[in-house]
Design a protein around this motif. Structure first.
Motif, PDB file in Angstrom:
ATOM      1  N   LEU A  20     134.022 -63.365  28.585  1.00  0.00           N
ATOM      2  CA  LEU A  20     133.037 -63.411  27.518  1.00  0.00           C
ATOM      3  C   LEU A  20     133.446 -64.439  26.480  1.00  0.00           C
ATOM      4  CD1 LEU A  20     132.382 -59.602  26.905  1.00  0.00           C
ATOM      5  CD2 LEU A  20     131.357 -61.130  28.608  1.00  0.00           C
ATOM      6  N   SER A  21     132.458 -65.089  25.907  1.00  0.00           N
ATOM      7  CA  SER A  21     132.689 -66.038  24.825  1.00  0.00           C
ATOM      8  C   SER A  21     131.890 -65.599  23.608  1.00  0.00           C
ATOM      9  CB  SER A  21     132.253 -67.443  25.229  1.00  0.00           C
ATOM     10  OG  SER A  21     132.979 -67.920  26.324  1.00  0.00           O
ATOM     11  N   CYS A  22     132.414 -65.930  22.462  1.00  0.00           N
ATOM     12  CA  CYS A  22     131.730 -65.653  21.199  1.00  0.00           C
ATOM     13  C   CYS A  22     131.858 -66.920  20.355  1.00  0.00           C
ATOM     14  CB  CYS A  22     132.356 -64.458  20.500  1.00  0.00           C
ATOM     15  SG  CYS A  22     131.741 -64.167  18.830  1.00  0.00           S
ATOM     16  N   ALA A  23     130.760 -67.597  20.173  1.00  0.00           N
ATOM     17  CA  ALA A  23     130.754 -68.845  19.429  1.00  0.00           C
ATOM     18  C   ALA A  23     130.159 -68.625  18.043  1.00  0.00           C
ATOM     19  CB  ALA A  23     129.954 -69.897  20.174  1.00  0.00           C
ATOM     20  N   ALA A  24     130.830 -69.167  17.051  1.00  0.00           N
ATOM     21  CA  ALA A  24     130.338 -69.068  15.682  1.00  0.00           C
ATOM     22  C   ALA A  24     129.597 -70.333  15.302  1.00  0.00           C
ATOM     23  CB  ALA A  24     131.489 -68.842  14.716  1.00  0.00           C
ATOM     24  N   TYR A  32     138.932 -65.807   9.663  1.00  0.00           N
ATOM     25  CA  TYR A  32     138.526 -64.476  10.066  1.00  0.00           C
ATOM     26  C   TYR A  32     139.421 -63.883  11.138  1.00  0.00           C
ATOM     27  CZ  TYR A  32     134.101 -65.437   7.692  1.00  0.00           C
ATOM     28  OH  TYR A  32     133.149 -65.729   6.759  1.00  0.00           O
ATOM     29  N   ALA A  33     139.607 -62.577  11.034  1.00  0.00           N
ATOM     30  CA  ALA A  33     140.055 -61.806  12.187  1.00  0.00           C
ATOM     31  C   ALA A  33     138.808 -61.478  13.016  1.00  0.00           C
ATOM     32  CB  ALA A  33     140.759 -60.537  11.741  1.00  0.00           C
ATOM     33  N   ILE A  34     139.000 -61.366  14.316  1.00  0.00           N
ATOM     34  CA  ILE A  34     137.860 -61.228  15.220  1.00  0.00           C
ATOM     35  C   ILE A  34     138.081 -60.036  16.137  1.00  0.00           C
ATOM     36  CG2 ILE A  34     136.474 -62.374  16.965  1.00  0.00           C
ATOM     37  CD1 ILE A  34     137.793 -65.039  15.878  1.00  0.00           C
ATOM     38  N   GLY A  35     137.034 -59.289  16.355  1.00  0.00           N
ATOM     39  CA  GLY A  35     137.119 -58.153  17.255  1.00  0.00           C
ATOM     40  C   GLY A  35     136.033 -58.179  18.307  1.00  0.00           C
ATOM     41  N   TRP A  36     136.343 -57.542  19.424  1.00  0.00           N
ATOM     42  CA  TRP A  36     135.349 -57.257  20.459  1.00  0.00           C
ATOM     43  C   TRP A  36     135.132 -55.743  20.487  1.00  0.00           C
ATOM     44  CZ3 TRP A  36     132.307 -60.508  23.111  1.00  0.00           C
ATOM     45  CH2 TRP A  36     132.677 -61.848  23.207  1.00  0.00           C
ATOM     46  N   PHE A  37     133.886 -55.371  20.558  1.00  0.00           N
ATOM     47  CA  PHE A  37     133.500 -53.969  20.631  1.00  0.00           C
ATOM     48  C   PHE A  37     132.549 -53.797  21.810  1.00  0.00           C
ATOM     49  CE2 PHE A  37     135.081 -52.424  16.528  1.00  0.00           C
ATOM     50  CZ  PHE A  37     135.382 -53.621  15.912  1.00  0.00           C
ATOM     51  N   GLU A  44     129.160 -43.942  21.228  1.00  0.00           N
ATOM     52  CA  GLU A  44     129.457 -44.686  20.008  1.00  0.00           C
ATOM     53  C   GLU A  44     129.997 -46.079  20.359  1.00  0.00           C
ATOM     54  OE1 GLU A  44     128.271 -42.003  17.200  1.00  0.00           O
ATOM     55  OE2 GLU A  44     129.416 -43.793  16.660  1.00  0.00           O
ATOM     56  N   ARG A  45     129.776 -47.003  19.441  1.00  0.00           N
ATOM     57  CA  ARG A  45     130.389 -48.321  19.600  1.00  0.00           C
ATOM     58  C   ARG A  45     131.898 -48.175  19.397  1.00  0.00           C
ATOM     59  NH1 ARG A  45     127.473 -53.425  16.884  1.00  0.00           N
ATOM     60  NH2 ARG A  45     125.798 -52.311  17.962  1.00  0.00           N
ATOM     61  N   GLU A  46     132.670 -48.745  20.299  1.00  0.00           N
ATOM     62  CA  GLU A  46     134.122 -48.593  20.238  1.00  0.00           C
ATOM     63  C   GLU A  46     134.810 -49.949  20.242  1.00  0.00           C
ATOM     64  OE1 GLU A  46     135.684 -46.605  23.686  1.00  0.00           O
ATOM     65  OE2 GLU A  46     134.820 -48.043  25.085  1.00  0.00           O
ATOM     66  N   GLY A  47     135.973 -49.980  19.590  1.00  0.00           N
ATOM     67  CA  GLY A  47     136.765 -51.198  19.576  1.00  0.00           C
ATOM     68  C   GLY A  47     137.442 -51.423  20.910  1.00  0.00           C
ATOM     69  N   VAL A  48     137.403 -52.644  21.375  1.00  0.00           N
ATOM     70  CA  VAL A  48     138.026 -53.033  22.642  1.00  0.00           C
ATOM     71  C   VAL A  48     139.306 -53.834  22.380  1.00  0.00           C
ATOM     72  CG1 VAL A  48     137.734 -54.394  24.738  1.00  0.00           C
ATOM     73  CG2 VAL A  48     135.820 -53.040  23.843  1.00  0.00           C
ATOM     74  N   TYR A  94     128.600 -55.675  25.014  1.00  0.00           N
ATOM     75  CA  TYR A  94     129.803 -56.122  24.322  1.00  0.00           C
ATOM     76  C   TYR A  94     129.406 -56.997  23.131  1.00  0.00           C
ATOM     77  CZ  TYR A  94     132.885 -54.345  27.930  1.00  0.00           C
ATOM     78  OH  TYR A  94     133.590 -53.509  28.772  1.00  0.00           O
ATOM     79  N   TYR A  95     130.033 -56.701  22.003  1.00  0.00           N
ATOM     80  CA  TYR A  95     129.750 -57.399  20.752  1.00  0.00           C
ATOM     81  C   TYR A  95     131.029 -58.028  20.201  1.00  0.00           C
ATOM     82  CZ  TYR A  95     125.655 -54.302  20.696  1.00  0.00           C
ATOM     83  OH  TYR A  95     124.507 -53.608  21.003  1.00  0.00           O
ATOM     84  N   CYS A  96     130.891 -59.204  19.625  1.00  0.00           N
ATOM     85  CA  CYS A  96     131.986 -59.728  18.819  1.00  0.00           C
ATOM     86  C   CYS A  96     131.607 -59.574  17.342  1.00  0.00           C
ATOM     87  CB  CYS A  96     132.295 -61.184  19.146  1.00  0.00           C
ATOM     88  SG  CYS A  96     130.986 -62.351  18.782  1.00  0.00           S
TER      89      CYS A  96
END
Length: 127
Positions: A20-24, A32-37, A44-48, A94-96
């Motif tokens: 997976l990619s997450c482009a800003a 920023y600190a970055i998370g994937w959920f 519930e949405r959970e941290g990965v 999956y969300y960033c």
């Protein structure tokens, strides 16, 4: 326009891999600190996983340790989640997300810290 855009999701067989990619866009990820959920239907949405500003510190949920790897490329303004040995229970959207950390050496996987979210990408693990 300030946004995060995830990509790379899809349908994969058990045991397979996805990245997976997450482009800003509209802002730089450097600060920023970055998370994937992830969020599965009815759950519930959970941290990965998460990664700190420098990339030197990462955290993983127990369910993905040893299988998933988070990384960031600040030059490309992008964060990645390499997912190996995928299981049906990894099926989710999956969300960033990002937040500006007060302690730069670490990151949190608690969704309340995160202030900006992407729209999500679907990952389906099925034979």
């Amino acid at each position: 326009q300030l946004q995060l855009v995830e990509s790379g999701g899809g349908l994969v067989q058990p045991g397979g891999s996805l990245r997976l990619s997450c482009a800003a866009s509209g802002f730089t990820l450097d600060y920023y600190a970055i998370g994937w959920f992830r969020q599965a239907p009815g759950k519930e949405r959970e941290g990965v996983s998460c990664i700190n500003r420098s990339g030197g510190s990462t955290n993983y949920a127990d369910s993905v340790k040893g299988r998933f790897t988070i990384s960031r490329d600040n030059a490309k303004n992008t964060v990645y989640l390499q997912m190996n040995s995928l299981k049906p229970e990894d099926t989710a959207v999956y969300y960033c997300a990002v937040y500006i950390p007060t302690i730069q050496a670490m990151c949190h996987m608690t969704k309340g810290f995160y202030k900006r979210w992407g729209q999500g990408t679907q990952v389906t693990v099925s034979s």
